[in-house]
Design a protein around this motif. Sequence first.
Motif, mmCIF file in Angstrom:
data_model
loop_
_atom_site.group_PDB
_atom_site.id
_atom_site.type_symbol
_atom_site.label_atom_id
_atom_site.label_comp_id
_atom_site.label_asym_id
_atom_site.label_seq_id
_atom_site.Cartn_x
_atom_site.Cartn_y
_atom_site.Cartn_z
ATOM 1 N N GLY A 35 82.422 -3.055 20.483
ATOM 2 C CA GLY A 35 82.993 -2.387 22.008
ATOM 3 C C GLY A 35 82.206 -1.498 22.712
ATOM 4 N N ALA A 36 83.069 -0.635 23.481
ATOM 5 C CA ALA A 36 82.459 0.193 24.877
ATOM 6 C C ALA A 36 83.215 1.253 24.304
ATOM 7 C CB ALA A 36 82.168 0.254 26.067
ATOM 8 N N GLY A 37 83.108 2.710 24.616
ATOM 9 C CA GLY A 37 83.743 3.740 24.664
ATOM 10 C C GLY A 37 83.173 4.561 25.413
ATOM 11 N N ALA A 38 83.723 6.086 25.923
ATOM 12 C CA ALA A 38 83.333 6.890 25.831
ATOM 13 C C ALA A 38 83.709 8.386 25.777
ATOM 14 C CB ALA A 38 83.750 6.882 28.086
ATOM 15 N N GLY A 39 82.346 9.563 25.845
ATOM 16 C CA GLY A 39 83.399 10.631 25.201
ATOM 17 C C GLY A 39 82.761 11.646 25.994
ATOM 18 N N LEU A 40 83.487 12.757 25.848
ATOM 19 C CA LEU A 40 83.957 14.350 26.628
ATOM 20 C C LEU A 40 83.919 15.480 26.462
ATOM 21 C CD1 LEU A 40 86.675 12.264 29.446
ATOM 22 C CD2 LEU A 40 84.077 12.505 30.261
ATOM 23 N N VAL A 41 83.113 16.331 26.925
ATOM 24 C CA VAL A 41 83.628 17.858 26.682
ATOM 25 C C VAL A 41 83.538 19.076 27.521
ATOM 26 C CG1 VAL A 41 82.683 19.645 25.088
ATOM 27 C CG2 VAL A 41 82.109 17.575 24.423
ATOM 28 N N PHE A 42 85.142 19.395 27.804
ATOM 29 C CA PHE A 42 84.953 20.575 28.766
ATOM 30 C C PHE A 42 85.161 21.784 28.132
ATOM 31 C CE2 PHE A 42 87.730 16.692 30.317
ATOM 32 C CZ PHE A 42 86.843 17.040 31.628
ATOM 33 N N LEU A 135 70.272 17.602 25.132
ATOM 34 C CA LEU A 135 71.689 18.459 26.072
ATOM 35 C C LEU A 135 72.535 18.188 26.286
ATOM 36 C CD1 LEU A 135 69.417 20.677 28.650
ATOM 37 C CD2 LEU A 135 69.732 21.188 26.167
ATOM 38 N N ASN A 136 73.296 16.695 25.851
ATOM 39 C CA ASN A 136 74.175 15.927 26.082
ATOM 40 C C ASN A 136 74.336 15.628 24.591
ATOM 41 O OD1 ASN A 136 76.169 15.440 27.646
ATOM 42 N ND2 ASN A 136 76.137 13.303 27.769
ATOM 43 N N ASP A 137 74.355 16.024 23.382
ATOM 44 C CA ASP A 137 74.663 15.233 22.606
ATOM 45 C C ASP A 137 75.453 15.967 22.198
ATOM 46 O OD1 ASP A 137 74.479 18.387 22.016
ATOM 47 O OD2 ASP A 137 73.143 18.261 20.130
ATOM 48 N N ALA A 138 77.076 16.161 22.207
ATOM 49 C CA ALA A 138 78.654 16.271 22.302
ATOM 50 C C ALA A 138 79.389 14.990 22.446
ATOM 51 C CB ALA A 138 79.015 17.729 22.262
ATOM 52 N N ALA A 139 78.971 15.034 23.476
ATOM 53 C CA ALA A 139 79.541 13.790 24.173
ATOM 54 C C ALA A 139 79.031 12.609 24.186
ATOM 55 C CB ALA A 139 79.263 13.878 26.161
ATOM 56 N N ASP A 140 77.600 12.593 23.150
ATOM 57 C CA ASP A 140 76.765 11.203 23.461
ATOM 58 C C ASP A 140 77.299 11.233 21.706
ATOM 59 O OD1 ASP A 140 74.426 9.383 23.659
ATOM 60 O OD2 ASP A 140 74.315 10.441 21.442
ATOM 61 N N ALA A 141 77.634 12.088 20.598
ATOM 62 C CA ALA A 141 77.945 11.738 19.760
ATOM 63 C C ALA A 141 79.862 11.568 19.362
ATOM 64 C CB ALA A 141 78.368 13.014 18.962
ATOM 65 N N LEU A 142 80.655 11.570 20.795
ATOM 66 C CA LEU A 142 81.675 11.272 20.964
ATOM 67 C C LEU A 142 81.931 10.269 21.462
ATOM 68 C CD1 LEU A 142 83.329 15.206 22.364
ATOM 69 C CD2 LEU A 142 83.801 13.823 20.110
ATOM 70 N N ALA A 143 80.814 9.491 22.152
ATOM 71 C CA ALA A 143 81.005 8.345 22.772
ATOM 72 C C ALA A 143 80.575 7.303 21.865
ATOM 73 C CB ALA A 143 79.819 7.972 24.420
ATOM 74 N N LYS A 144 79.635 7.583 20.792
ATOM 75 C CA LYS A 144 79.576 6.900 20.129
ATOM 76 C C LYS A 144 80.464 6.935 18.793
ATOM 77 C CE LYS A 144 74.141 7.724 20.226
ATOM 78 N NZ LYS A 144 72.588 7.764 20.244
ATOM 79 N N ALA A 145 80.871 7.343 18.261
ATOM 80 C CA ALA A 145 81.926 7.716 17.800
ATOM 81 C C ALA A 145 82.936 6.404 18.263
ATOM 82 C CB ALA A 145 82.894 8.914 17.030
ATOM 83 N N ALA A 146 83.284 6.725 19.995
ATOM 84 C CA ALA A 146 84.124 5.812 20.568
ATOM 85 C C ALA A 146 83.891 4.442 20.308
ATOM 86 C CB ALA A 146 84.451 5.951 21.721
ATOM 87 N N SER A 147 83.030 4.149 20.833
ATOM 88 C CA SER A 147 81.978 2.379 20.937
ATOM 89 C C SER A 147 82.220 1.879 19.009
ATOM 90 C CB SER A 147 80.631 2.641 21.283
ATOM 91 O OG SER A 147 79.547 3.142 20.589
ATOM 92 N N SER A 148 81.938 3.109 18.107
ATOM 93 C CA SER A 148 81.705 2.172 16.764
ATOM 94 C C SER A 148 83.889 1.702 16.268
ATOM 95 C CB SER A 148 81.486 3.008 15.833
ATOM 96 O OG SER A 148 79.328 2.966 16.058
ATOM 97 N N ARG A 149 84.256 1.930 16.809
ATOM 98 C CA ARG A 149 85.785 2.582 16.858
ATOM 99 C C ARG A 149 85.786 3.176 15.672
ATOM 100 N NH1 ARG A 149 85.463 1.197 21.558
ATOM 101 N NH2 ARG A 149 86.559 -0.520 21.799
ATOM 102 N N GLU A 150 85.615 4.227 15.341
ATOM 103 C CA GLU A 150 85.312 5.301 13.977
ATOM 104 C C GLU A 150 86.120 5.424 13.973
ATOM 105 O OE1 GLU A 150 82.586 7.887 13.940
ATOM 106 O OE2 GLU A 150 80.500 6.566 13.780
#
Length: 259
Positions: A35-42, A135-150
């Motif tokens: 599936g697809a997912g999104a990751g965000l870091v504030f 420089l966007n590795d934190a948001a990238d990791a969250l997005a991949k975790a969401a799309s992988s349904r982890e």
Amino acid sequence: MADFIVEWTEVQMPPAVIDQECWTMYFDGSLMKKGAGAGLVFVSPLGVHMRYMVWLHFPSSNNVAEYEALVNGLCIAIELGIRHLDIRGDSQLVVNQVMKESSCHDSKMAAYCQEVRWLEDKFDGLELNHVPRRLNDAADALAKAASSRELVPTGVFASDQHKPSVRYEGSDWAKDGPSDLALRADPPTIPFDSEVMELEEDPAAEPYPLDDWITPYLDYLLHDTLPMDKMEARWLTRRAKSFVLVEGELYRRSHIGIL
């Protein structure tokens, strides 16, 4: 006189003003086989980090996932009361389209771009910058975790989204005009006076009858009892993180601690 000016100019100049209101937001979208997912870091002005994951449960492309991450991030920022925001993402296409450095030839991209520009008006100051993926590795990791349904990592706010954030040609839902967030079934409404990223589940996707939805939560929270079906058990443990028992009553807890 010249020597005097040179010697005292730096001392007499006022100190640099540090912006205590500007937040930084990193966003990223991902598309995997599951599936697809999104990751965000504030990142707050004081350096506090807040991380979000969004599961996208509708047909999506990688670019749509990137835009969904940006739109959801803007909605969260508005609800948090953020007025100055520095946005950073590694999608060159999204950044260029929003900054009007390239055209939107696809109806989906045009709809998302219009949505972002409408949300921009809710801020006193907003910047969007492209950054390298490293420089966007934190948001990238969250997005991949969401799309992988982890499973949701500790300290991460997570939510489900069952419909796109915008209307475009061929979409299965409609709204009266651009950015009419109040008509959406899943994303937050404006004004944002309740919960951050509180996206309602599609009733058809609930694994329990609507008239008995409380019982599974009580069984799990009170007796640590899970359904026999593995999918239902995983669904329940993930959703139960948003609930808390207070004097025997079940409450949903928002991401900012409000019951």
